[in-house]
Write a protein that holds these residues in place. Structure first.
Motif, PDB file in Angstrom:
ATOM      1  N   ILE A  73       0.849  -1.202   0.000  1.00  0.00           N
ATOM      2  CA  ILE A  73       0.000   0.000   0.000  1.00  0.00           C
ATOM      3  C   ILE A  73       0.878   1.244   0.000  1.00  0.00           C
ATOM      4  O   ILE A  73       0.667   2.195  -0.767  1.00  0.00           O
ATOM      5  CB  ILE A  73      -0.941   0.006   1.218  1.00  0.00           C
ATOM      6  N   CYS A  74       1.894   1.233   0.863  1.00  0.00           N
ATOM      7  CA  CYS A  74       2.820   2.353   0.947  1.00  0.00           C
ATOM      8  C   CYS A  74       3.544   2.562  -0.384  1.00  0.00           C
ATOM      9  O   CYS A  74       3.634   3.681  -0.896  1.00  0.00           O
ATOM     10  CB  CYS A  74       3.814   2.106   2.084  1.00  0.00           C
ATOM     11  N   GLU A  75       4.053   1.476  -0.967  1.00  0.00           N
ATOM     12  CA  GLU A  75       4.784   1.564  -2.228  1.00  0.00           C
ATOM     13  C   GLU A  75       3.876   2.050  -3.370  1.00  0.00           C
ATOM     14  O   GLU A  75       4.292   2.874  -4.200  1.00  0.00           O
ATOM     15  CB  GLU A  75       5.377   0.194  -2.584  1.00  0.00           C
ATOM     16  N   LEU A  76       2.665   1.532  -3.415  1.00  0.00           N
ATOM     17  CA  LEU A  76       1.741   1.893  -4.481  1.00  0.00           C
ATOM     18  C   LEU A  76       1.425   3.388  -4.450  1.00  0.00           C
ATOM     19  O   LEU A  76       1.477   4.080  -5.470  1.00  0.00           O
ATOM     20  CB  LEU A  76       0.459   1.067  -4.365  1.00  0.00           C
ATOM     21  N   GLN A  77       1.132   3.895  -3.264  1.00  0.00           N
ATOM     22  CA  GLN A  77       0.780   5.312  -3.152  1.00  0.00           C
ATOM     23  C   GLN A  77       2.004   6.206  -3.313  1.00  0.00           C
ATOM     24  O   GLN A  77       1.894   7.337  -3.793  1.00  0.00           O
ATOM     25  CB  GLN A  77       0.074   5.581  -1.818  1.00  0.00           C
ATOM     26  N   TYR A  78       3.180   5.710  -2.947  1.00  0.00           N
ATOM     27  CA  TYR A  78       4.405   6.473  -3.189  1.00  0.00           C
ATOM     28  C   TYR A  78       4.617   6.649  -4.690  1.00  0.00           C
ATOM     29  O   TYR A  78       4.975   7.746  -5.159  1.00  0.00           O
ATOM     30  CB  TYR A  78       5.602   5.753  -2.571  1.00  0.00           C
ATOM     31  N   GLN A  79       4.415   5.600  -5.460  1.00  0.00           N
ATOM     32  CA  GLN A  79       4.582   5.692  -6.908  1.00  0.00           C
ATOM     33  C   GLN A  79       3.581   6.672  -7.523  1.00  0.00           C
ATOM     34  O   GLN A  79       3.854   7.266  -8.579  1.00  0.00           O
ATOM     35  CB  GLN A  79       4.408   4.308  -7.551  1.00  0.00           C
ATOM     36  N   ARG A  80       2.459   6.869  -6.843  1.00  0.00           N
ATOM     37  CA  ARG A  80       1.439   7.805  -7.333  1.00  0.00           C
ATOM     38  C   ARG A  80       1.628   9.208  -6.752  1.00  0.00           C
ATOM     39  O   ARG A  80       0.833  10.106  -7.008  1.00  0.00           O
ATOM     40  CB  ARG A  80       0.050   7.291  -6.970  1.00  0.00           C
ATOM     41  N   GLY A  81       2.707   9.385  -5.930  1.00  0.00           N
ATOM     42  CA  GLY A  81       2.956  10.689  -5.314  1.00  0.00           C
ATOM     43  C   GLY A  81       2.010  11.003  -4.182  1.00  0.00           C
ATOM     44  O   GLY A  81       1.794  12.184  -3.852  1.00  0.00           O
ATOM     45  N   GLN A  82       1.437   9.973  -3.538  1.00  0.00           N
ATOM     46  CA  GLN A  82       0.435  10.197  -2.501  1.00  0.00           C
ATOM     47  C   GLN A  82       0.731   9.399  -1.229  1.00  0.00           C
ATOM     48  O   GLN A  82      -0.167   8.971  -0.524  1.00  0.00           O
ATOM     49  CB  GLN A  82      -0.948   9.829  -3.029  1.00  0.00           C
ATOM     50  N   ALA A  83       2.006   9.197  -0.930  1.00  0.00           N
ATOM     51  CA  ALA A  83       2.368   8.390   0.241  1.00  0.00           C
ATOM     52  C   ALA A  83       1.851   8.986   1.536  1.00  0.00           C
ATOM     53  O   ALA A  83       1.565   8.262   2.499  1.00  0.00           O
ATOM     54  CB  ALA A  83       3.886   8.222   0.311  1.00  0.00           C
ATOM     55  N   GLU A  84       1.717  10.312   1.587  1.00  0.00           N
ATOM     56  CA  GLU A  84       1.241  10.945   2.825  1.00  0.00           C
ATOM     57  C   GLU A  84      -0.173  10.499   3.193  1.00  0.00           C
ATOM     58  O   GLU A  84      -0.566  10.547   4.369  1.00  0.00           O
ATOM     59  CB  GLU A  84       1.295  12.466   2.699  1.00  0.00           C
ATOM     60  N   LYS A  85      -0.936  10.022   2.191  1.00  0.00           N
ATOM     61  CA  LYS A  85      -2.301   9.573   2.479  1.00  0.00           C
ATOM     62  C   LYS A  85      -2.330   8.238   3.213  1.00  0.00           C
ATOM     63  O   LYS A  85      -3.347   7.868   3.787  1.00  0.00           O
ATOM     64  CB  LYS A  85      -3.089   9.452   1.171  1.00  0.00           C
ATOM     65  N   VAL A  86      -1.228   7.492   3.161  1.00  0.00           N
ATOM     66  CA  VAL A  86      -1.153   6.184   3.818  1.00  0.00           C
ATOM     67  C   VAL A  86       0.041   6.150   4.770  1.00  0.00           C
ATOM     68  O   VAL A  86       0.758   5.154   4.871  1.00  0.00           O
ATOM     69  CB  VAL A  86      -1.078   5.043   2.779  1.00  0.00           C
ATOM     70  N   ALA A  87       0.262   7.254   5.477  1.00  0.00           N
ATOM     71  CA  ALA A  87       1.419   7.362   6.378  1.00  0.00           C
ATOM     72  C   ALA A  87       1.427   6.243   7.411  1.00  0.00           C
ATOM     73  O   ALA A  87       2.489   5.706   7.753  1.00  0.00           O
ATOM     74  CB  ALA A  87       1.424   8.722   7.063  1.00  0.00           C
TER      75      ALA A  87
END
Length: 543
Positions: free
Chosen positions: A464-478
């Motif tokens: 989940i963290c990796e997926l959202q990081y690739q989308r530039g949205q890692a802060e949403k799944v801190a």
């Protein structure tokens, strides 16, 4: 007046072993090295809370280290003079040993970047000048351990959350030495530290509550009985055991993690040179369902097999024609897990398993050929196809990635997405991530990964963290990045460092950014992620 942060910690460091009269176990030769085991339970309960299981933990791990060939130095409820004497003895033993281990069960804290052990007679108030005389600076133990010829290792079982225990005398609010923080990272050269819990999380003294040992000590001892686990694999199976046994508790889950650097394989319990297959009794069959076999990490599964039936019985099963035993044995010889690495034996057993059509054997043989005999690409592809056709999720995931990347001279992205989708339906974490990142099925990928995470699988949090990081949205799944970072995933640790560095989704903290960047860069697997290597290098260069 500032307060010290308490850490009820257990340290295990590879050092020479001694066995005073009070020791419950002995290893007269200490051919592997020396282990200093320190347990302090009898704090006065007023200035320092008593720790019921600290000494019990020493009893529990003592036999395990002695059986593995370490000479034991056993120290219990020691005052500062006794701790200093034990350190001197340990240094002398370590200087003649290949390896050195220390196990410390007791309180500890950090001040101004330095870590301290707390003796049984420690005061609750101390000046800065008294810290080195009333407490034991951990660098003294590190210096003693570093005298070993090859390796030193620390295991730290610590309540590393802030508690108002020790107070500094006459400390001002603008103290140039900075504020107090939890037990920090130790500087290692050729060695490692194994922490029982992540920073800011409690290390449990007992789990369940009526247990006579800590969950960390229990796992250390039980997994140490398994021969041939390389240190990183040993860390992994101990961590999984502690996490599993504390997940349902009020203060759980407890997530151990490690930090350090070593360049050659290191074994606490050496692998067997030649398994003993002379016994006539029929061994028990391997009891791992296909659903787990197809999606779980091989290291965890092999550790379970070795703990339950052992190398000799596994070899007997393989010789009798059991294809799953053959697959496991081939994997073990390939990577040197439980046995000495032997590529000829690895290929022999994997071929036997694959010849019987077992998807695990086919997949492991394909991976073996991919790693060691790249000229056999057509055979590798054939094996992946055979295993994937049986619905084996690991093969489907491997094959999907190969087709996406054109690894075998064939690029088929449509077929790759179909394979990722099929493996994802069976619960394969990476395939589920790939379905989102390559197949653009973000919502479906997130839904499935969230189910895995909610079921206690930290790999779900990681992807989940990796997926959202690739989308530039890692802060949403801190929160997911935090759990995965504490679970030991190098990529998540680098992402978590970046979130602290930039204050995205969490308060900005340069010190936390440095902490997690250092942990991430200590892991070889980060080298496969040049983007995240640049992130951590940037953080560390600025600070």
């Amino acid at each position: 007046m500032k307060k010290f942060l308490l850490s009820c910690l257990v340290l295990v460091g590879l050092f020479g072993l001694v066995h005073p009269a009070e020791a419950k176990c002995v290893a007269p030769q200490g051919e592997r090295g020396v282990a200093l085991l320190i347990g302090i339970s009898a704090y006065d309960g007023l200035n320092w809370p008593a720790l019921a299981n600290a000494v019990n933990d020493i009893d529990h791990v003592c036999t395990a280290f002695a059986s593995a060939g370490f000479e034991i130095i056993d120290v219990r409820d020691a005052n500062i003079a006794e701790l200093n004497s034990a350190t001197e003895l340990f240094a002398a033993k370590a200087s003649r040993a290949d390896s050195a281990v220390v196990y410390y069960a007791g309180h500890g804290f950090e001040y101004n970047g330095r870590n301290f052990m707390v003796p049984v007679d420690a005061p609750v108030f101390a000046s800065k000048d008294e810290l080195d005389t009333e407490f034991l600076p951990l660098e003294k133990m590190l210096e003693a351990a570093s005298k070993a010829k090859k390796f030193n290792l620390f295991f730290m079982d610590a309540c590393r959350t802030p508690d108002p225990i020790v107070r500094l005398k006459n400390e001002s609010s603008d103290d140039p030495d900075g504020s107090i923080s939890p037990m920090g990272l130790l500087e290692m050269t050729q060695g490692a530290v194994f922490y029982s819990t992540a920073k800011g999380k409690p290390a449990l003294d007992a789990a369940p509550v009526d247990s006579k040992t800590s969950p960390f000590a229990k796992a250390i001892a039980s997994k140490l009985a398994i021969p041939g686990l390389e240190l990183s694999d040993y860390f992994k199976v101990v961590s999984r055991d502690v996490y599993t046994n504390t997940r349902a508790l009020d203060l759980g889950p407890q997530q151990p993690f490690h930090y350090g650097s070593w360049f050659e394989d290191f074994y606490l319990n050496l692998p067997k040179d030649q398994p003993d297959v002379s016994a006539a009794a029929s061994p028990s069959a391997i009891n791992i369902p296909m659903e787990r076999l197809a999606i779980e990490d091989e290291t965890i599964l092999v550790g379970e097999v070795l703990e339950n039936i052992g190398v000799s019985d596994l070899t007997r099963l393989a010789a009798a024609g059991d294809p799953l035993a053959q697959s496991f044995l081939g994997y073990m010889y390939h990577l040197g897990v439980g046995v000495r690495k032997d590529l000829d034996q690895a290929e022999l057993w994997l071929e036997k398993s694959a010849a019987q059509g077992h998807p695990a054997g086919q997949t492991e043989l394909a991976w073996y050929l991919q790693e060691n005999e790249p000229d056999k690409a057509s055979r590798t592809l054939e094996l992946y196809l055979l295993a994937a056709a049986q619905g084996y999720a690991k093969a489907q995931s491997h094959l999907g990635f190969a087709l996406w990347e054109g690894k075998f001279g064939i690029t088929d992205k449509k077929r790759a997405i179909q394979l990722f989708s099929a493996a994802s339906d069976r619960g394969h974490p990476y395939a589920t991530y790939a379905l989102g990142i390559y197949g653009k099925q973000i919502d479906e990928s997130m839904r499935k990964l969230r189910m895995l995470a909610d079921d206690g699988n930290v790999e779900g949090n990681n992807w989940i963290c990796e997926l959202q990081y690739q989308r530039g949205q890692a802060e949403k799944v801190a929160k997911d990045c935090s759990l995965a970072a504490r679970g030991g995933y190098a990529g998540a640790r680098a992402i978590w460092a970046q979130l602290h560095d930039q204050g995205q989704g969490i308060p900005k903290s340069p010190s936390e950014a440095r902490y997690w960047a250092r942990l991430a860069t200590s892991q070889p697997e980060l080298r496969q992620r040049p983007d995240l290597e640049r992130v951590t290098a940037n953080i560390l260069s600025r600070n």
